[in-house]
Design an enzyme around this catalytic site. Structure first.
Site, PDB file in Angstrom:
ATOM      1  N   ARG A 137      62.472  54.102 140.197  1.00  0.00           N
ATOM      2  CA  ARG A 137      63.399  53.258 141.123  1.00  0.00           C
ATOM      3  C   ARG A 137      62.620  52.549 142.223  1.00  0.00           C
ATOM      4  NH1 ARG A 137      65.641  58.228 142.414  1.00  0.00           N
ATOM      5  NH2 ARG A 137      65.655  57.782 144.497  1.00  0.00           N
ATOM      6  N   LYS A 168      68.336  75.105 134.975  1.00  0.00           N
ATOM      7  CA  LYS A 168      67.093  75.368 134.458  1.00  0.00           C
ATOM      8  C   LYS A 168      66.631  76.663 134.965  1.00  0.00           C
ATOM      9  CE  LYS A 168      65.759  72.849 131.935  1.00  0.00           C
ATOM     10  NZ  LYS A 168      66.391  72.553 130.638  1.00  0.00           N
ATOM     11  N   SER A 201      70.254  71.698 143.495  1.00  0.00           N
ATOM     12  CA  SER A 201      71.342  70.759 142.515  1.00  0.00           C
ATOM     13  C   SER A 201      72.129  71.825 141.664  1.00  0.00           C
ATOM     14  CB  SER A 201      70.866  69.726 142.061  1.00  0.00           C
ATOM     15  OG  SER A 201      70.051  69.776 140.876  1.00  0.00           O
ATOM     16  N   HIS A 219      69.357  71.603 138.318  1.00  0.00           N
ATOM     17  CA  HIS A 219      68.212  72.414 138.479  1.00  0.00           C
ATOM     18  C   HIS A 219      68.643  73.869 138.540  1.00  0.00           C
ATOM     19  CE1 HIS A 219      66.384  68.866 140.740  1.00  0.00           C
ATOM     20  NE2 HIS A 219      65.334  69.437 140.180  1.00  0.00           N
TER      21      HIS A 219
END
Length: 392
Positions: free
Chosen positions: A244, A188, A182, A185
């Protein structure tokens, strides 16, 4: 010597600040600009746990925990002038950099949010690293939480940081290639490379703490008073899978597993993540790494179906009738991927695991049952299609 902690208003940052301050007499300077609150509001959601304002949190920390060594500075880390002044004034011996836009789904909404995420995350880290160099603080221990998501999901055991490459009969250790899935990501992965470069060029001792999916609502310190609670997000964008699923269960929804759900993901409890960061931050200067060290902050890999089944079993203890339902997987992923990830350095750092997955799920249910009305009021936030429409 002061310890500087960024992202101090966040889910991991706030309890980490409490843990560090409780174990040292040194000043702990917390930094945040409250962006996380704004991002969650932007997608139409809210923390299930009421999050006190920073003044109330600091008052509770003094009154309940006896912490007199916490202070707070509000500011934007993407502004280099602010970072330079922050470092010059406080001259920290340690920087714990937890601040980031942390949501992969949020970074995927559209190009504007992808750009924002990459600018926010990487600019903040670069400003801190260059700020240390330009302020003459290259002995400062720089600790950053990146993510195990930089590794992707390879079909071989994931090392703790580097990899061995062989070509033409020669072998060498190289950084693990960025396999992020993503736009978040990838920030990072870039941060990990920049931290390594800062160590190489400036000599800054650096610890890249690649943190797994974090679960849980409490730490030793936050249990003491409601004003000390950290946030708990349960929407599609900012709520992780365990959070969730638990919120769905409390709201009376079935836990929705995509496909077989046998793919394993790395997990770590909030309590264990906080402990790892605190131990690194408080390491004696003679004992802490003077090199660049990567830690895989993981306790174990767990399949999505095990996550769901554990939630269903634990939910029964709270009089919740939780169904686990499998749906066609909209994602292109291996539903049977058996992730194996090494975490020996992290194990050595924290010793024994402090909270198991089932214990963490129990904490989550104890929290969410108290705040059931908030969860049900925002139950439409579980679904990405609704959120994407609402976020535009």
């Amino acid at each position: 010597m002061p310890i500087l902690l960024t992202g101090a208003d966040g889910y991991v940052g706030w309890p980490t600040a409490l843990r560090i301050a409780d174990r040292t007499d040194d000043r702990v300077v917390m930094v945040d600009d409250f962006s996380r609150r704004g991002w969650v509001e932007e997608v139409g959601s809210v923390s299930a746990t009421p999050v006190a304002d920073i003044d109330t949190r600091l008052t509770a920390a003094r009154e309940v925990l006896g912490l007199q060594n916490l202070s707070f500075v509000q500011g934007d880390l993407t502004e280099k002038s602010f970072v330079d002044e922050l470092l010059t004034v406080h001259e920290p011996d340690t920087v714990v950099h937890v601040a980031a836009q942390p949501s992969a789904p949020y970074s995927q909404i559209n190009g504007e949010r992808a750009n924002y995420t990459q600018h926010n995350n990487m600019q903040s880290t670069r400003n801190l690293l260059w700020g240390l160099e330009e302020a003459g603080l290259t002995d400062t221990h720089f600790i950053e939480t990146t993510t195990t998501g930089v590794y992707g999901a390879p079909n071989f055991p994931i090392p703790e940081g580097g990899a061995t490459m062989e070509n033409g009969g020669e072998r060498d250790e190289v950084p693990f290639p960025a396999m992020a899935g993503s736009w978040y990501h990838l920030t990072k992965a870039h941060d990990a490379a920049n931290v390594r470069l800062a160590h190489s060029q400036f000599g800054i001792p650096t610890s890249d703490v690649r943190t797994a999916i974090v679960y849980g609502t409490e730490t030793e310190e936050t249990r003491e008073d409601d004003r000390l609670k950290t946030r708990f997000d349960f929407d599609y964008y900012f709520g992780t899978v365990t959070h969730r699923f638990c919120a769905q269960a409390v709201a009376g929804y079935p836990v929705t597993v995509y496909g077989k759900g046998e793919q394993r993901k790395p997990f770590v409890s909030l309590e264990d993540a906080v402990e790892g960061l605190a131990r690194l931050a408080l390491a004696d200067p003679d004992d802490r790494p003077g090199d660049h060290v990567v830690y895989n902050q993981v306790t174990r890999a767990i399949s999505i179906v095990e996550v769901a089944e554990t939630i269903a079993e634990t939910g029964a203890d709270f009089d919740l009738d939780v169904d686990v339902e499998h749906f066609e997987n909209p994602r292109d992923e291996d539903e049977t991927h058996k992730m194996v990830i090494e975490h020996d350095r992290y194990d050595d750092l924290i010793g024994e695991q402090r909270q198991s997955f089932s214990e963490g799920v129990t904490d989550i249910f104890e929290t969410l049952v108290r705040h059931r009305e908030t969860v049900t009021a925002y139950e439409d936030r579980f679904l990405p299609s609704v959120l994407a429409d609402g976020a535009e």
